[in-house]
Design a protein around this motif. Structure first.
Motif, PDB file in Angstrom:
ATOM      1  N   ASN A   7       0.856  -1.186   0.000  1.00 21.25           N
ATOM      2  CA  ASN A   7       0.000   0.000   0.000  1.00 21.25           C
ATOM      3  C   ASN A   7       0.893   1.237   0.000  1.00 21.25           C
ATOM      4  N   PHE A   8       0.909   1.939  -1.131  1.00 22.08           N
ATOM      5  CA  PHE A   8       1.765   3.114  -1.255  1.00 22.08           C
ATOM      6  C   PHE A   8       1.037   4.405  -0.859  1.00 22.08           C
ATOM      7  N   GLY A   9      -0.243   4.271  -0.516  1.00 14.74           N
ATOM      8  CA  GLY A   9      -1.026   5.445  -0.158  1.00 14.74           C
ATOM      9  C   GLY A   9      -2.193   5.633  -1.101  1.00 14.74           C
ATOM     10  N   LYS A  10      -2.892   6.737  -0.949  1.00 14.08           N
ATOM     11  CA  LYS A  10      -4.056   7.030  -1.781  1.00 14.08           C
ATOM     12  C   LYS A  10      -3.611   7.481  -3.171  1.00 14.08           C
ATOM     13  N   LEU A  11      -4.180   6.839  -4.191  1.00 12.99           N
ATOM     14  CA  LEU A  11      -3.833   7.175  -5.561  1.00 12.99           C
ATOM     15  C   LEU A  11      -4.336   8.568  -5.927  1.00 12.99           C
ATOM     16  N   GLU A  12      -3.474   9.358  -6.543  1.00 13.57           N
ATOM     17  CA  GLU A  12      -3.905  10.666  -7.037  1.00 13.57           C
ATOM     18  C   GLU A  12      -4.811  10.512  -8.255  1.00 13.57           C
ATOM     19  N   LYS A  13      -4.547   9.463  -9.049  1.00 16.18           N
ATOM     20  CA  LYS A  13      -5.355   9.158 -10.231  1.00 16.18           C
ATOM     21  C   LYS A  13      -5.634   7.663 -10.227  1.00 16.18           C
ATOM     22  N   THR A  14      -6.846   7.286 -10.492  1.00 18.13           N
ATOM     23  CA  THR A  14      -7.174   5.859 -10.590  1.00 18.13           C
ATOM     24  C   THR A  14      -7.346   5.425 -12.042  1.00 18.13           C
ATOM     25  N   TYR A  15      -7.555   6.383 -12.932  1.00 17.43           N
ATOM     26  CA  TYR A  15      -7.632   6.069 -14.367  1.00 17.43           C
ATOM     27  C   TYR A  15      -6.478   6.769 -15.073  1.00 17.43           C
ATOM     28  N   ILE A  16      -5.670   5.996 -15.769  1.00 20.71           N
ATOM     29  CA  ILE A  16      -4.543   6.568 -16.504  1.00 20.71           C
ATOM     30  C   ILE A  16      -4.503   6.010 -17.920  1.00 20.71           C
ATOM     31  N   THR A  17      -3.873   6.746 -18.807  1.00 21.72           N
ATOM     32  CA  THR A  17      -3.712   6.330 -20.202  1.00 21.72           C
ATOM     33  C   THR A  17      -2.235   6.116 -20.492  1.00 21.72           C
ATOM     34  N   LEU A  18      -1.921   4.944 -21.035  1.00 23.26           N
ATOM     35  CA  LEU A  18      -0.539   4.583 -21.338  1.00 23.26           C
ATOM     36  C   LEU A  18      -0.382   4.338 -22.833  1.00 23.26           C
ATOM     37  N   GLY A  19       0.700   4.844 -23.395  1.00 23.42           N
ATOM     38  CA  GLY A  19       0.971   4.674 -24.810  1.00 23.42           C
ATOM     39  C   GLY A  19       1.996   3.586 -25.072  1.00 23.42           C
ATOM     40  N   TYR A  20       1.914   3.006 -26.253  1.00 29.27           N
ATOM     41  CA  TYR A  20       2.883   1.977 -26.643  1.00 29.27           C
ATOM     42  C   TYR A  20       2.933   1.876 -28.161  1.00 29.27           C
ATOM     43  N   LEU A  21       3.994   1.257 -28.669  1.00 28.86           N
ATOM     44  CA  LEU A  21       4.124   0.936 -30.078  1.00 28.86           C
ATOM     45  C   LEU A  21       3.818  -0.543 -30.269  1.00 28.86           C
ATOM     46  N   PRO A  22       3.368  -0.962 -31.450  1.00 23.41           N
ATOM     47  CA  PRO A  22       3.034  -2.372 -31.681  1.00 23.41           C
ATOM     48  C   PRO A  22       4.278  -3.237 -31.871  1.00 23.41           C
ATOM     49  N   THR A  23       5.045  -3.396 -30.799  1.00 26.85           N
ATOM     50  CA  THR A  23       6.219  -4.268 -30.804  1.00 26.85           C
ATOM     51  C   THR A  23       6.194  -5.129 -29.552  1.00 26.85           C
ATOM     52  N   LEU A  24       7.070  -6.131 -29.498  1.00 28.19           N
ATOM     53  CA  LEU A  24       7.107  -7.041 -28.353  1.00 28.19           C
ATOM     54  C   LEU A  24       7.472  -6.335 -27.056  1.00 28.19           C
ATOM     55  N   ASP A  25       8.074  -5.158 -27.156  1.00 35.22           N
ATOM     56  CA  ASP A  25       8.430  -4.406 -25.958  1.00 35.22           C
ATOM     57  C   ASP A  25       7.211  -4.046 -25.118  1.00 35.22           C
ATOM     58  N   ALA A  26       6.042  -4.010 -25.746  1.00 36.93           N
ATOM     59  CA  ALA A  26       4.814  -3.643 -25.040  1.00 36.93           C
ATOM     60  C   ALA A  26       4.214  -4.808 -24.256  1.00 36.93           C
ATOM     61  N   THR A  27       4.835  -5.966 -24.318  1.00 39.10           N
ATOM     62  CA  THR A  27       4.280  -7.169 -23.690  1.00 39.10           C
ATOM     63  C   THR A  27       3.944  -6.986 -22.201  1.00 39.10           C
ATOM     64  N   PRO A  28       4.837  -6.441 -21.364  1.00 45.23           N
ATOM     65  CA  PRO A  28       4.485  -6.290 -19.938  1.00 45.23           C
ATOM     66  C   PRO A  28       3.250  -5.419 -19.719  1.00 45.23           C
ATOM     67  N   LEU A  29       3.109  -4.392 -20.519  1.00 42.25           N
ATOM     68  CA  LEU A  29       1.952  -3.504 -20.409  1.00 42.25           C
ATOM     69  C   LEU A  29       0.658  -4.262 -20.679  1.00 42.25           C
TER      70      LEU A  29
END
Length: 440
Positions: free
Chosen positions: A38-60
């Motif tokens: 528990n790191f504390g109360k989230l400032e944002k609960t909805y976020i937008t993350l960008g990625y390119l269509p490559t294998l690097d995006a796998t963890p996301l």
């Protein structure tokens, strides 16, 4: 030239490597029993993350599909972009909260007055890219590195080939901010080829590179998979080399955000990092990889075939299908997301740690090639690196997840991990830089 169909040069170090060796890795079977930091109360609960269509995006993607984001109270929307420049614009304009970004982007933002200041919160993968050449190169007598006795033999052949052209040939990278830009330059320079004079580098979206290759408008490209294996499958070209041979264990993509976003959302940033660390651990569990390939191949993610994705994930990497010779190699470490036991990665070292030394290496190459108008090693390099790599935040999250930390923020890279057999000592960056005869 007599060719030898074995990889005496570097591939042998990967034979028999096993995934999933880290004892602290997340186990999906006991997820409900694990204590969630528990790191504390989230400032944002909805976020937008960008990625390119490559294998690097796998963890996301896996963090989304397997509920790691949800475990930390995050609802995440994805924004698939065409180029690294689109990711940069999305972060700078506030449309993206974070992104799977090229490793050089945050550091370039710190040395350039033209880019919004960014930070690199954690590394998402090591290795993962390759250099693809066209059928034209094949007809010109060039073959994959696997066909040569060693890199020197390949270099002699490729150098003659490049210098037979009357004008510099076009070669594609996704962006000047990509790690492929610097690794391709390093590769060429190791062969005595000047990347600024003998090659014409051009920026092309990764998903469009194969079409430019087929059209004959570029001689090749350096990019993350699956776009290299796609060229092999469609016989549009062949793999000359993989970037893990240029620098074994090089960083590729990072979790990036702007300095202002991190300042305003410190708790959300920590929750996001924790979710992605666990996703990276899941990705490096060998039995998960076949399912992972099926997940990321979906239209809503990478929108490509399993046959082009699996080699970069399962390790059965194919260098060419342009003739009847078998050029498939066991590259279990082609993509490492968390930890594998290799000759260059030993516990407690692990992928996600944002080594300051990686930044020092990159800074030397930025100077070497006069990128972002930087022609000498900055006097305020320590300040730049501190701002770009807030290692303390990562260490806090890792400790909460009971992950052992590396002993040193500055990791010396032995000569054996570089293609030119040149040791890198991050405590002596100027001396390292001055050893390079070929530079801008």
């Amino acid at each position: 030239m007599k060719r030898r169909y074995f990889f005496k040069y570097t591939a042998s170090v990967t034979t028999g490597l096993a995934l999933g060796a880290c004892k602290n890795w997340f186990n999906s079977n006991n997820a409900k029993e694990q204590n969630i930091p528990n790191f504390g109360k989230l400032e944002k609960t909805y976020i937008t993350l960008g990625y390119l269509p490559t294998l690097d995006a796998t963890p996301l993607i896996i963090a989304q599909e397997k509920g790691f984001f949800a475990r930390y109270g995050l609802t995440v929307g994805f924004s698939r972009q065409l180029t690294p420049n689109d990711l940069e614009n999305g972060l700078s304009g506030g449309k993206l909260d974070g992104a799977v970004a090229p490793f050089p982007l945050p550091l370039l933002s710190a040395v350039s007055k033209k880019i919004t200041p960014m930070v690199s919160l954690m590394t998402l993968n090591l290795n993962g890219s390759a250099i693809t050449l066209s059928q034209k190169s094949w007809l010109g007598g060039i073959r994959p590195i696997t066909d040569y006795y060693n890199f020197r033999e390949f270099a002699n052949s490729y150098r003659r080939y490049i210098r037979n052209f009357n004008t510099p040939q076009s070669f594609a990278i996704a962006s000047n901010t990509s790690m492929d830009n610097y690794l391709y330059r390093y590769w060429l320079a190791a062969m005595g080829i000047n990347p600024d004079q003998e090659i014409k580098l051009t920026e092309i979206a990764p998903s469009q590179m194969i079409y430019k290759l087929q059209a004959g408008s570029i001689l090749g490209y350096a990019v993350a998979d699956p776009w290299n294996q796609q060229a092999v499958l469609e016989k549009a070209g062949f793999i000359a080399d993989v970037t893990r041979n240029i620098w074994q264990g090089h960083p590729n993509k990072v979790l990036a955000t702007t300095q202002s976003w991190l300042k305003n959302n410190p708790v959300t940033a920590r929750a996001l990092m924790a979710a992605l660390i666990e996703a990276c651990q899941y990705c490096d569990t060998v039995e998960n990889r076949p399912e992972i390939a099926q997940i990321i191949a979906q239209n809503k993610y990478l929108n490509t075939s399993l046959t082009s994705l699996e080699p970069g994930l399962l390790g059965n990497y194919n260098y060419s299908s342009l003739d009847n010779n078998n050029r498939q190699q066991n590259l279990a470490d082609f993509n490492i997301f968390s930890f594998q036991e290799t000759n260059y990665l030993k516990q407690p070292n692990h992928v996600n740690y944002p080594w300051r030394s990686h930044g020092v290496w990159l800074l030397t190459q930025i100077v070497r090639w006069h990128q972002a108008d930087v022609s000498e090693y900055p006097k305020d390099a320590d300040k730049i690196l501190d701002e770009t790599y807030p290692i303390g935040i990562y260490e806090e999250v890792a400790k909460a997840l009971e992950i052992k930390l590396p002993e040193d923020k500055l990791k010396k890279e032995p000569a054996t991990v570089f293609i030119d057999q040149r040791e890198f000592d991050p405590s002596e960056p100027v001396a390292y830089l001055n050893h390079f005869e070929l530079r801008a």
